[in-house]
Design an enzyme around this catalytic site. Structure first.
Site, PDB file in Angstrom:
ATOM      1  N   VAL A   1      -3.720  -7.045  55.436  1.00  0.00           N
ATOM      2  CA  VAL A   1      -4.036  -6.671  56.817  1.00  0.00           C
ATOM      3  C   VAL A   1      -5.421  -7.203  57.184  1.00  0.00           C
ATOM      4  O   VAL A   1      -6.381  -7.040  56.417  1.00  0.00           O
ATOM      5  CB  VAL A   1      -3.992  -5.142  56.992  1.00  0.00           C
ATOM      6  CG1 VAL A   1      -4.342  -4.755  58.433  1.00  0.00           C
ATOM      7  CG2 VAL A   1      -2.618  -4.600  56.623  1.00  0.00           C
TER       8      VAL A   1
ATOM      9  N   ALA B   1      -5.126  -5.025  51.188  1.00  0.00           N
ATOM     10  CA  ALA B   1      -4.120  -5.909  50.588  1.00  0.00           C
ATOM     11  C   ALA B   1      -3.167  -5.066  49.768  1.00  0.00           C
ATOM     12  O   ALA B   1      -3.588  -4.160  49.040  1.00  0.00           O
ATOM     13  CB  ALA B   1      -4.793  -6.960  49.712  1.00  0.00           C
ATOM     14  N   ALA B   2      -1.883  -5.334  49.905  1.00  0.00           N
ATOM     15  CA  ALA B   2      -0.866  -4.586  49.168  1.00  0.00           C
ATOM     16  C   ALA B   2       0.032  -5.563  48.413  1.00  0.00           C
ATOM     17  O   ALA B   2      -0.288  -6.745  48.287  1.00  0.00           O
ATOM     18  CB  ALA B   2      -0.060  -3.719  50.125  1.00  0.00           C
ATOM     19  N   SER B   3       1.162  -5.069  47.932  1.00  0.00           N
ATOM     20  CA  SER B   3       2.017  -5.894  47.080  1.00  0.00           C
ATOM     21  C   SER B   3       2.796  -6.944  47.853  1.00  0.00           C
ATOM     22  O   SER B   3       3.170  -7.980  47.297  1.00  0.00           O
ATOM     23  CB  SER B   3       2.995  -5.002  46.313  1.00  0.00           C
ATOM     24  OG  SER B   3       3.709  -4.176  47.212  1.00  0.00           O
TER      25      SER B   3
ATOM     26  N   ASP C   1       6.770   6.246  51.934  1.00  0.00           N
ATOM     27  CA  ASP C   1       5.769   5.597  51.071  1.00  0.00           C
ATOM     28  C   ASP C   1       4.442   6.342  51.193  1.00  0.00           C
ATOM     29  O   ASP C   1       3.434   5.806  51.651  1.00  0.00           O
ATOM     30  CB  ASP C   1       5.619   4.131  51.477  1.00  0.00           C
ATOM     31  CG  ASP C   1       4.992   3.292  50.367  1.00  0.00           C
ATOM     32  OD1 ASP C   1       4.835   3.805  49.245  1.00  0.00           O
ATOM     33  OD2 ASP C   1       4.660   2.119  50.613  1.00  0.00           O
TER      34      ASP C   1
ATOM     35  N   ALA D   1       1.983  -7.700  51.482  1.00  0.00           N
ATOM     36  CA  ALA D   1       1.288  -8.167  52.688  1.00  0.00           C
ATOM     37  C   ALA D   1      -0.191  -7.789  52.622  1.00  0.00           C
ATOM     38  O   ALA D   1      -0.601  -6.988  51.775  1.00  0.00           O
ATOM     39  CB  ALA D   1       1.932  -7.562  53.934  1.00  0.00           C
TER      40      ALA D   1
ATOM     41  N   LYS E   1      -0.909  -7.349  60.285  1.00  0.00           N
ATOM     42  CA  LYS E   1      -0.305  -7.308  58.952  1.00  0.00           C
ATOM     43  C   LYS E   1       0.510  -8.583  58.746  1.00  0.00           C
ATOM     44  O   LYS E   1       1.415  -8.882  59.531  1.00  0.00           O
ATOM     45  CB  LYS E   1       0.594  -6.071  58.844  1.00  0.00           C
ATOM     46  CG  LYS E   1       1.242  -5.870  57.479  1.00  0.00           C
ATOM     47  CD  LYS E   1       2.044  -4.573  57.462  1.00  0.00           C
ATOM     48  CE  LYS E   1       2.708  -4.340  56.119  1.00  0.00           C
ATOM     49  NZ  LYS E   1       3.484  -3.062  56.103  1.00  0.00           N
TER      50      LYS E   1
END
Length: 544
Positions: A170, A164-166, A317, A168, A185
């Site tokens: 997966v 989990a990211a800012s 990134d 989205a 995603k």
């Protein structure tokens, strides 16, 4: 009198803004907000937090440093405390606002030119992401893929995300067709509206801060972040970036880039090949598998050097969650690259000039560094390029990769004391956007290679090699004849051999110095031990 009145008015406005922010935050408690599901109201609340945080931070700087002499230890200590206090304040705001603000905090943390108190504090946001409930994610999937139920396309779909990211999260899934394992995603719902609201807030805040306190100009930072986040929310654009980098590294056995499944990819959903591996900075995993950390760092440096100096197309990134180490391949491991939302096409003229800059940095050609600094529009600050990239001053006598001597470090500290916040703002504003991109990437790369225990020389040699190779590509467009191309590349090859010899000599000198240091220390220890034994043997005779 007019000047005083203007200053008073500016501080009065800042005070009113802060007071309004405090009042609004007091009225909008978390329990109150949890009962509201309005994007607009939530946007207003996030903006209020940001307004209060940024304004109070700038006022804190102005009043805490007021009257202090910038050349004193008291000023430097106060400034460091201010940086830490402000970084914690901004961290709290990002954690409360979530979403785009988390991404903004990560963006700032990755810039080496911000004070270390900020980069260290905000770096905790890299692993700060709370996944959405699966029902919300399922709604995004169904609406984007035109499904009545997930089983139409997916034989299985894990409801618990693998990451989990800012913006989205997966999920692991298996396609009905050919039972292919995939990573899906999914963008968080409502993020595009939230992004527009939050970016307007950030832009207005940066402009207001610059107007109230002219020395504190951050519009360049907001503009760079705005460009990166806008492209990151379009997963079709990301999938195209992925395919381009996949083609660029198709012949590199040390790099894996997953396949995209276009039938299951939209602006908010991206489906790709599921690749296994562990984060590149998982030192325990590397040790368990017998994978050399330094070899991983070397491969990592070469991959990103190739992107910058040769391809001119850069993954922007570079943090551990986007680079996995898989224990396979003929060399015992390979790197898996993920998350291509932030990619940058470098201008061809910039790429060539940046290649020239690195050649000049390696051979300590101060005149060439100055010339390239003028080209980039930062002539008077170009003397700091060696410090930023190689860790030594422009007139350093230290060997490349060995850092600065104590004397050089003290001289640099004295020189930097004369720089003000306005100078830093001016420097960053003057740089081309491509330069800001490679600065950020270089900072992230240095952090990773350092964590992997690789000496600075590993990164420098990779950059030198690919900078010279990147320069050799100039012959394809600048030369008219095959003979000129061959001659040009022959010269580049000779220069690279010279650099390899230089690094080899530096390595030998460093090894000999270590041997000398170790031998001297052991000899001193031996003499000390022998002296102790002799004294104990003769002490009874002396006291008799």
């Amino acid at each position: 009198m007019v000047t005083r009145r203007r200053i008073f008015n500016k501080y009065l406005i800042a005070g009113v803004i802060t007071g309004a922010g405090v009042t609004f935050q007091t009225l909008t408690t978390n329990s109150f907000l949890s009962s509201i599901d309005s994007p607009f109201i939530n946007g207003v609340v996030r903006s209020s937090r940001a307004l209060f945080t940024i304004t109070s931070t700038v006022i804190d700087y102005k009043f805490s440093l007021y009257g202090l002499n910038p050349h004193t230890d008291d000023y430097r200590l106060t400034l460091s405390e201010l940086h830490l206090r402000s970084a914690k304040r901004i961290l709290t705001m990002c954690e409360a606002n979530k979403g785009i603000y988390i991404k903004a905090g990560q963006f700032v943390a990755a810039i080496r030119q911000v004070p270390k108190e900020y980069s260290t504090t905000l770096s905790s946001l890299q692993d700060h992401a709370i996944p959405f409930q699966f029902e919300s994610i399922k709604h995004v999937l169904v609406s984007n893929l035109g499904l009545s139920c997930l089983s139409e396309f997916f034989f299985s779909f894990d409801e618990v995300p693998v990451a989990a990211a800012s913006i989205a999260q997966v999920h692991h899934a298996v396609l009905v067709k050919d039972r292919q394992e995939v990573a899906v995603k999914v963008q968080y719902p409502g993020l595009e509206y939230q992004m527009k609201f939050d970016l307007v807030t950030m832009s207005l805040l940066s402009k207001s801060v610059g107007w109230i306190f002219p020395g504190y100009r951050f519009q360049w930072l907001v503009m760079e972040f705005e460009k990166s986040i806008a492209s990151e929310l379009d997963f079709i654009a990301e999938a195209k970036n992925l395919e381009r980098i996949r083609v660029n590294f198709k012949d590199n056995s040390m790099v894996r880039v997953p396949n995209v499944f276009w039938d299951f990819t939209t602006r908010q959903v991206m489906t790709m090949e599921f690749c296994r591996g562990r984060k590149v900075d998982d030192l325990e995993f590397l040790k368990e598998r017998g994978i050399s950390e330094v070899k991983v760092a070397k491969t990592l440096a070469e991959v990103f050097a190739e992107m910058i100096f040769v391809h001119g197309f850069l993954h922007g990134d570079l943090h551990p969650g986007n680079i996995l180490v898989s224990p396979e391949g003929k060399n015992g491991f390979l790197l898996v690259l993920l998350d291509f939302g932030i990619c940058k096409q470098l201008n061809e003229d910039f790429r060539l000039k940046y290649c020239e800059l690195w050649e000049a940095l390696v051979v300590k050609d101060s005149a060439k560094i100055q010339e390239i600094g003028e080209y980039f529009g930062v002539g008077k600050y170009s003397r700091y390029f060696p410090v930023i990239f190689t860790g030594r001053t422009i007139d350093s006598k230290s060997a490349l990769g060995e850092g600065m001597s104590v004397e050089e470090r003290n001289n640099l500290k004295q020189e930097l004391k004369s720089l003000k916040m306005e100078d830093i703002s001016s420097f960053m504003e003057s740089l081309p956007t491509d330069f800001l991109t490679v600065l950020r990437t270089d900072g992230l790369l240095r952090s990773l290679t350092s964590k992997l225990g690789a000496p600075l020389r590993v990164r420098l040699l990779a950059y030198a090699e690919y900078a010279l190779y990147g320069l050799s590509l100039k012959a394809d467009s600048k030369s008219d004849s095959a003979i000129e191309v061959v001659l040009f590349r022959f010269k580049i090859g000779l220069r690279y051999i010279q650099l390899r010899l230089l690094f080899g000599i530096l390595g030998l000198v460093s090894w000999l110095e270590n041997i000398k240091h170790t031998s001297t220390r052991r000899f001193k220890d031996f003499l000390a031990s022998a002296g102790f034994v002799v004294r104990n043997l003769y002490r009874p005779l002396l006291t008799a």
